[in-house]
Design a protein around this motif. Structure first.
Motif, short mmCIF file in Angstrom:
data_model
loop_
_atom_site.label_atom_id
_atom_site.label_comp_id
_atom_site.label_asym_id
_atom_site.label_seq_id
_atom_site.Cartn_x
_atom_site.Cartn_y
_atom_site.Cartn_z
N ASP A 205 1.50 4.16 -3.16
CA ASP A 205 1.23 5.59 -2.99
C ASP A 205 2.49 6.45 -2.93
OD1 ASP A 205 -1.51 5.24 -2.96
OD2 ASP A 205 -1.61 5.05 -0.77
N THR B 129 1.03 -0.70 -7.40
CA THR B 129 -0.11 0.12 -7.80
C THR B 129 -1.15 -0.71 -8.53
OG1 THR B 129 1.27 2.11 -7.92
CG2 THR B 129 -0.82 2.16 -9.13
N ARG B 130 -0.68 -1.52 -9.46
CA ARG B 130 -1.62 -2.39 -10.19
C ARG B 130 -2.28 -3.39 -9.24
NH1 ARG B 130 2.76 -2.12 -13.74
NH2 ARG B 130 3.44 -4.26 -13.28
N THR C 169 -4.98 -1.60 -7.19
CA THR C 169 -6.11 -1.31 -8.06
C THR C 169 -6.97 -2.55 -8.31
OG1 THR C 169 -4.87 0.44 -9.15
CG2 THR C 169 -6.76 -0.45 -10.35
N GLN C 170 -6.32 -3.71 -8.40
CA GLN C 170 -7.03 -4.95 -8.72
C GLN C 170 -7.37 -5.78 -7.47
OE1 GLN C 170 -4.61 -6.91 -11.70
NE2 GLN C 170 -4.70 -5.14 -13.03
N ASP D 26 0.81 -1.22 0.00
CA ASP D 26 0.00 0.00 0.00
C ASP D 26 0.85 1.26 0.00
OD1 ASP D 26 -2.15 -1.72 0.07
OD2 ASP D 26 -2.59 -1.39 2.19
#
Length: 152
Positions: free
Chosen positions: A94, A137-138, A141-142, A90
């Protein structure tokens, strides 16, 4: 050839195990969003970067149940998969990409390497962190978690 480390995203621990426990003849990690590198062990070598990125102490990271938790193993350890912490995923997702080069310098200065990394090594470490941040990040998101398969 050296030890290969395949950092990848998977839906959960069961899904992550399928990256190495294959029922087909495909190579480890096939079909997963992954980043394969040499020499960056997720439990020991990556620890200073995780500390710098998350702001947690090494003791906090090592007591996190997800830190280096064995997820799956092939044979007597020919290939293993371990988990990375969700906090690291996480915060890395970010994290300001512009600051990852600074993190790489701090990581290199941690004293946790057999040889002191030179300028080219530090640049490679920064590139690795940027690629890992994109993977994180991917994954966020998923709704996925991060893992690493290790193949000596």
């Amino acid at each position: 050839m050296g030890v290969l480390f395949g950092y990848y995203a998977a839906a959960d621990d069961h899904d992550a195990s399928r990256a190495i426990v294959r029922e087909d003849d495909e190579p480890t990690g096939t079909g997963y969003d992954e980043l394969v590198v040499k020499g960056i062990d997720p439990v020991v070598a990556l620890m200073p970067a995780e500390v710098l990125i998350t702001g947690r102490s090494a003791a906090e990271v090592t007591t996190d149940a997800r830190h280096g938790c064995l997820i799956a193993m092939v044979g007597d350890g020919e290939v293993v998969t371990v988990s990375l912490t969700d906090v690291f995923r996480d915060r890395l997702a970010d994290f300001d990409r512009e600051l990852l080069e600074d993190v790489a310098r701090g990581w290199a200065a941690s004293g946790d390497f057999f040889e002191t990394p030179d300028a080219e090594d530090i640049e490679d470490m920064g590139d690795f962190l940027c690629s890992l941040a994109e993977l994180a990040t991917r994954a966020v998101t998923q709704g996925q978690r991060l893992y690493c398969w290790v193949c000596p």
